[in-house]
Each structure stands twice: as structure tokens, then as C-alpha cells.
Write a protein that holds these residues in place. Structure first.
Motif, mmCIF file in Angstrom:
data_model
loop_
_atom_site.group_PDB
_atom_site.id
_atom_site.type_symbol
_atom_site.label_atom_id
_atom_site.label_comp_id
_atom_site.label_asym_id
_atom_site.label_seq_id
_atom_site.Cartn_x
_atom_site.Cartn_y
_atom_site.Cartn_z
ATOM 1 N N GLU A 102 0.840 -1.205 0.000
ATOM 2 C CA GLU A 102 0.000 0.000 0.000
ATOM 3 C C GLU A 102 0.870 1.249 0.000
ATOM 4 O O GLU A 102 1.731 1.406 0.872
ATOM 5 N N ASP A 141 -6.050 1.963 -1.139
ATOM 6 C CA ASP A 141 -6.775 2.632 -0.045
ATOM 7 C C ASP A 141 -7.261 3.976 -0.588
ATOM 8 O O ASP A 141 -6.454 4.823 -0.979
ATOM 9 N N HIS A 200 -5.587 7.363 0.593
ATOM 10 C CA HIS A 200 -4.263 7.764 0.099
ATOM 11 C C HIS A 200 -4.313 8.264 -1.334
ATOM 12 O O HIS A 200 -3.492 9.063 -1.760
ATOM 13 N N GLN A 238 -9.142 -0.946 0.691
ATOM 14 C CA GLN A 238 -9.646 -0.250 1.878
ATOM 15 C C GLN A 238 -10.345 1.030 1.445
ATOM 16 O O GLN A 238 -9.867 1.730 0.559
ATOM 17 N N ARG A 276 -10.661 10.624 9.128
ATOM 18 C CA ARG A 276 -11.349 9.771 8.155
ATOM 19 C C ARG A 276 -12.782 9.523 8.628
ATOM 20 O O ARG A 276 -13.044 9.493 9.833
ATOM 21 N N GLU A 280 -11.466 1.291 6.489
ATOM 22 C CA GLU A 280 -10.336 1.551 7.373
ATOM 23 C C GLU A 280 -10.390 3.027 7.755
ATOM 24 O O GLU A 280 -9.944 3.899 7.018
HETATM 25 MG MG LIG Z 1 -4.875 1.797 4.496
#
Ligand SMILES: [Mg+2]
Ligand SMILES: O=C(O)c1ccc(O)c(O)c1
Length: 617
Positions: free
Chosen positions: A134, A165, A168, A191, A210, A239
Motif C-alpha cells: 500500500e 486505499d 491515500h 480499503q 477519516r 479503514e
Molecule cells: Mg490503508
């Protein structure tokens, strides 16, 4: 779609978290290392417990700071990794998340990173484990998914793939459409996290702010569509690092999380228009946003005072409920139910809202499908059945047909001329509900946004912050595109949590739209209504802000009216005194004004605070 959630998202012990995720209906979970380290349960016990709960253990994470290092460091990193592979074997987990190196990387060389990941892949494969690489948005050399994919392609090892994810990717403003070009077999894990649009360093943003998909400002539906189009069919996992979620009720947060995935699947499926892909998306009855408000219900310990206020605003008493201490008031097709049944401690002042929808049955089915709690409704044979669900703050949300004169008004023995049906009398000055302002406890604010978005299909508008003597009040408007329904959700400042009066002591209000606000105000003055008093300083500032002539200013001040402009648009409004936790507002929108008088909200909050203090003395 297989749903999953990282244990880091929610509060409690690992046992609490597993139970809550299973109860909410997740298929699996990601074990966050910290939760395992502090658990008294052995890996074997955790595995057995997951099995009993029907949860798959989808991922072990995070493993950090591996690649781009000198050989001596790499050997140490491989030793660290091997210990975790043994642990994963005991847990029965086959995928480990590897974050791109943020700390120890010293060599910026993709070829070297790939070679080192290949050695990790070989070791992982010998334990039957896979590595999902990741790109953290703040990775030292690798911080975009495109770059992580280049490296994984170079590695070319069956045990090394990608973890995508959304945070990101979207936090950096990166284009997620490239996901469609990644071979699905190389996407080992996904994620999802949404986030409010903030301007701050990405690491702090990621670790604290988040939220679940649908609760923030990222285009999660577009992201999901790209993912589906890639052909990926593995777990889609939440996540969320969020300071509030980590201290809120674990079961409730888990349900909120699952709701976000149900909503996302439904929206993504709608956007994919029947395209064929391996991932099966769960959908629900497709209901349209509400067409309007059928009624608003006020619950108060002082029904006589609220009734007087309604009468002063021109509302007509239309009848008393046959069996309950509940009254119906109406004006211009606006129906207000005044409920004098004792509410008890934490009940909101606006206890219920009836939304007019084309398909009430479908709307209820959809709401329940989204895991909303149905409201118990006692019906006698001759009472119209209205079904509804509880919003996160306890407000009852009912779904009513789009009738001009709903059948339920008969329960109030309501007859008369204009009365509670149709569009009211020709002389009615109040013509509709403009917006309803609902106080939200800070713990359930994000949940409320997702609830109204998913259950009622309302759209979010950018949030504003309003200063008040009790703290900064965050205000979030949620509305239909055509403005037929507008809710303003206000977060109750923390300070009120400690007050003896409890968390719900923050007032709520209904704003009525008037065709001629001056006439409504004058009639209310004549009827002896108590207005919220606006200070002189406000009018002096108003004169500086806008070129208003003296007679207009004098009229505004005389009637305690507030004023705001927005391009050509003008907004005039006034507030009543507060009774219990409730006050009322009347607004007039001129020339297409679309706002809510944001500049005036601090004046209102300060005036209410002063009033309240005087009353308590
Ligand atoms: Mg992550
Ligand atoms: O903030 C972090 O370090 C972190 C760890 C693991 C993740 O999957 C992630 O997205 C962020």
C-alpha cells in the motif's frame, strides 16, 4: 460484495469489536496489530472466536518500513516479517498489508525496492501468505498508487500484490480511474475511507478525520465504480481512523459502517447501469428524494406556550387527537403536530418529521435495508398506517404519500375551510416549511449525514461554522436538489454535554417561509408575540454592510428582523423566543436567495444565550 472492516475503526476490546462487527453484519474484519498485541486472547482463540461469529479474518496489518533499505536493515526486516508470518499462520490470515516505507528508506531505487519485495514474497509464499503493498500518501519514496503498481509489476511475484486505499489516493487529488487498468488478480486488498475536505497535512488528516463513505467530501461512488470495473472481487474493507468513532458506542459505529457500504454498493450499481462485472453489488429499492414535508411534530412540556406562538404566527388550530394529548395546527398547507406527551430527558424538540414520498412502502423497505431502526407505531383499524424509522438523534422519520390532504388528519376530527389540507386559505401568509434545524449530538453527527443521505437521498452542501458563546457550531445543510426539503444539522457544542440540563438542551427550530414577512411580523406583534431581541450593534453593522435606506433599516429594527444579501437575492427573517428547546423562525426569500442567513446565525445564538442566562438567574 464481501464487506470487511478494520478493527482500528471502532471502540472497545478486540472481543467487543468482533462481536459488534458480526452483529452489524460484516462478512469479515482486518486485524489491526495493536488490537491483537493488547488482547488477552491467544491467536488460536481469536481465530476460533471469529469462526464462531461467522467472520473471516481478511487481513493482518500494518507491516511497516520494509523496502528501500541497506542489506543489513533488510535482513532484520525479513526476520521481523517472518515472525508475523508465523503469527498469521496461527490466526489463519493469508494477507498482510505492507505500508510503503515512511521512515527507514534510504535508497530511492524502484529496481532495488522490487528486488527486496520479491525476497519478501518468497518468504511469504513459504508460509502460504501474500503481501498487499500500500502506498501511504506520505511514503518517503513511494506515495502514489501508480508508483506502488509500477513496483509490484516489477516484482512480478505471485505472493506480492497491491492494497488500494481510497484515502491515500483521493487525499492527494490523484485520479483513481487508473485502477481500471490494474489486473484484478494483482489487487490483493481494498480499503475505503472518506474524509471531510480539510486543508492540513495529510498524515494528521488521515489519522484523525477519516469517516465512512458518504460522510465526507470524496467522490466515493466514482472510486467504487473504477474498482468494480477493474474486475476486483475481493473484500472491500473500511479503514477509518477517527477520534470520535474510537470513543463512541461500538455497536452503533459498526452499523453506521455497514450502512456506508450498503449505500455505496447501491449508488455504484446505479452508476454502472447494469454493466457486467465479477463483483456483485447489493442494491435496494430505488426511491426518489422526498417531494416535501407532510408534517413536523413538536414535542414539548409547554404545549400551551407553543400553541400560543403558532397562533401568533397565523396558524389555525385544526383539532385535538381522538385519544392523545396531541394537537394539529396548520397554515398554508403547512401542518404542525403539537405533542404534549411527556418526552423525558434526551428527547429532541422536533420529535418527528413526515416526508412526502412517491412510494412510502419502498422508502421504508429501503430504510430498513440500510439498517435504520423502525419506529413502533400503534395503529387502530381506522387510523392511517404511517411507517417510519429513527434518525440517529432520535427524530422519528415517517414516510407519507404525496397527498394534498393526508388521511391521518381525520384522526384530529379536522374539518373546516382551509384547515390542514390542500394549500390552505388564500390569506395565509406562511406558505411552506423553509427548513428544519435539528441539533445533533457530536458523537452521531457523521452518522446523521450518512443516514439522511442514504435513507432520504438528501444531498450535502458545504458545512459552515458559526461562532457562539458556547463554542463553534458546525452546521451542515442537507437538501433535495430542488429545495423542497431542507434540513440544517447543527452539532451541539461539547460544553453543553456537561450542563445539568443534559446533551439535548440545545434548541431546535422550524423555519416557515412567508410570502410577506413584514405582514407576518406585524400580525405577530399585534398578537403580543415575544420576538428574539436583536441588538442595536447588529443594525449599525447592517447599515455599514449594505446600502439600505433609513426607513427600511428602521422597519427591520422595529420588528427585530434580520437581513442578508447574496448577489441579487435578499433574505429577511425573524426568530421567536425559545420555549423549552424549541423556537420558530419565519423567513422570506426574495429574488432567488438560496442561503440561510449564515452571517446572522452568530447574532441569533448570542441573543439566545443572553436570554437563557437572564432566565436562569
Ligand atoms: Mg490503508
Ligand atoms: O496511518 C498509517 O500509518 C496507516 C497504516 C495502515 C494503513 O492501511 C493506512 O492506510 C495508514
Amino acid at each position: 460484495m464481501r464487506t470487511s472492516i478494520a478493527t482500528v475503526c471502532i471502540s472497545g476490546t478486540l472481543e467487543d469489536k468482533m462481536l459488534a462487527c458480526a452483529r452489524a453484519g460484516f462478512d469479515g474484519i482486518e486485524i489491526f496489530e495493536q488490537d491483537l498485541l493488547v488482547s488477552p486472547l491467544s491467536p488460536e482463540e481469536i481465530r476460533a472466536r471469529a469462526d464462531r461469529l461467522g467472520l473471516t479474518l481478511d487481513l493482518y496489518q500494518p507491516f511497516r518500513d520494509f523496502e528501500g533499505v541497506e542489506e543489513a536493515v533488510l535482513l532484520e526486516n525479513l526476520r521481523r516479517a517472518e515472525a508475523k508470518f508465523r503469527l498469521m499462520n496461527r490466526l489463519g490470515i493469508d494477507t498482510m498489508l505492507l505500508c510503503s516505507n515512511v521512515g527507514t528508506a534510504t535508497i530511492d531505487d524502484d529496481g532495488l525496492a522490487a528486488e527486496q519485495l520479491r525476497r519478501l514474497g518468497d518468504l511469504a509464499a513459504s508460509y502460504g501468505v501474500r503481501i498487499a503493498y500500500e502506498a501511504l500518501a506520505w511514503g518517503k519514496f513511494v506515495n502514489t498508487y501508480g508508483h506502488s503498481w509500477e513496483i509490484v509489476r516489477k516484482v512480478d511475484h505471485p505472493a506480492v500484490g497491491l492494497c488500494l486505499d481510497s484515502f491515500h489516493i483521493l487525499s492527494r487529488g490523484d485520479d483513481p480511474s487508473g485502477i481500471e487498468d490494474i489486473p484484478a488478480a494483482k489487487i490483493f486488498f481494498v480499503q475505503l475511507a472518506d474524509a471531510p475536505v480539510l486543508s492540513m497535512d495529510i498524515l494528521s488528516w488521515s489519522r484523525h478525520y477519516r469517516v465512512f463513505p458518504g460522510e465526507g467530501g470524496f467522490d466515493m461512488v466514482a472510486f467504487m465504480k473504477h474498482l468494480v470495473r477493474s474486475g476486483y472481487d475481493g473484500p472491500v474493507s473500511l479503514e477509518i481512523f477517527n477520534d470520535v468513532f474510537r470513543q463512541s458506542d461500538v455497536e452503533r459505529t459498526a452499523v453506521d459502517g455497514l450502512r456506508s457500504l450498503l449505500w455505496l454498493q447501491d449508488r455504484a450499481a446505479a452508476g454502472l447501469h447494469g454493466e457486467n462485472h465479477p463483483m456483485e453489488l447489493r442494491t435496494m429499492p430505488d426511491v426518489r428524494p422526498p417531494a416535501g414535508l407532510d408534517y413536523a411534530e413538536i414535542r414539548t412540556d409547554e404545549p400551551e406556550s407553543v400553541a400560543r406562538m403558532l397562533a401568533q404566527l397565523g396558524f389555525e388550530f385544526c383539532g385535538q387527537h381522538r385519544r392523545k394529548p396531541v394537537q394539529l395546527w396548520a397554515q398554508g398547507g403547512v401542518r404542525v403536530i403539537l405533542n404534549g406527551q411527556r418526552a423525558g430527558g434526551a428527547a429532541p424538540a422536533i420529535s418527528g418529521l413526515g416526508f412526502q414520498v412517491e412510494d412510502p412502502h419502498g422508502a421504508v423497505e429501503r430504510a430498513v435495508g440500510l439498517k435504520a431502526t423502525p419506529v413502533a407505531r400503534h395503529n387502530t383499524a381506522d387510523e392511517q398506517e404511517l411507517r417510519g424509522v429513527s434518525a440517529p438523534d432520535g427524530t422519528e422519520v415517517f414516510f407519507a404519500p404525496t397527498a394534498q390532504r393526508p388521511a391521518w388528519v381525520e384522526e384530529f376530527g379536522a374539518g373546516g375551510s382551509g384547515g390542514p389540507g390542500g394549500s390552505g386559505n388564500a390569506g395565509d401568509l406562511v406558505t411552506r416549511v423553509d427548513h428544519v434545524n435539528l441539533a445533533q449530538p457530536w458523537q452521531s453527527f457523521d452518522e446523521a449525514v450518512l443516514f439522511y443521505e442514504s435513507v432520504l437521498r438528501l444531498e450535502t452542501r458545504p458545512a459552515t461554522e458559526v461562532p457562539s458563546p458556547m463554542g463553534l457550531v458546525r452546521s451542515q445543510v442537507m437538501r433535495t436538489a430542488d429545495g423542497s426539503v431542507r434540513l440544517a444539522l447543527n452539532i451541539v457544542p461539547h460544553v453543553l454535554e456537561d450542563a445539568a440540563s443534559g446533551p439535548q438542551s440545545y434548541p431546535e427550530h422550524i423555519a416557515f417561509q412567508a410570502s410577506d414577512i413584514l405582514a407576518v411580523a406585524r400580525r405577530a406583534v399585534a398578537a403580543g408575540m415575544n420576538f428574539l431581541q436583536v441588538p442595536q450593534n447588529y443594525y449599525e453593522d447592517l447599515a455599514a454592510r449594505y446600502p439600505l435606506d433609513a426607513p427600511t433599516l428602521a422597519t427591520l429594527q422595529e420588528l427585530n428582523l434580520l437581513y442578508e444579501r447574496d448577489g441579487n437575492g435578499e433574505f429577511l427573517h425573524f426568530y421567536t423566543e425559545t420555549i423549552g428547546n424549541l423556537f420558530l423562525e419565519v423567513v422570506e426569500r426574495r429574488h432567488g436567495y438560496e442561503g440561510y442567513g449564515a452571517q446572522n446565525a452568530p447574532v441569533r445564538l448570542a441573543a439566545q444565550y443572553e436570554r437563557n442566562r437572564l432566565r436562569r438567574r
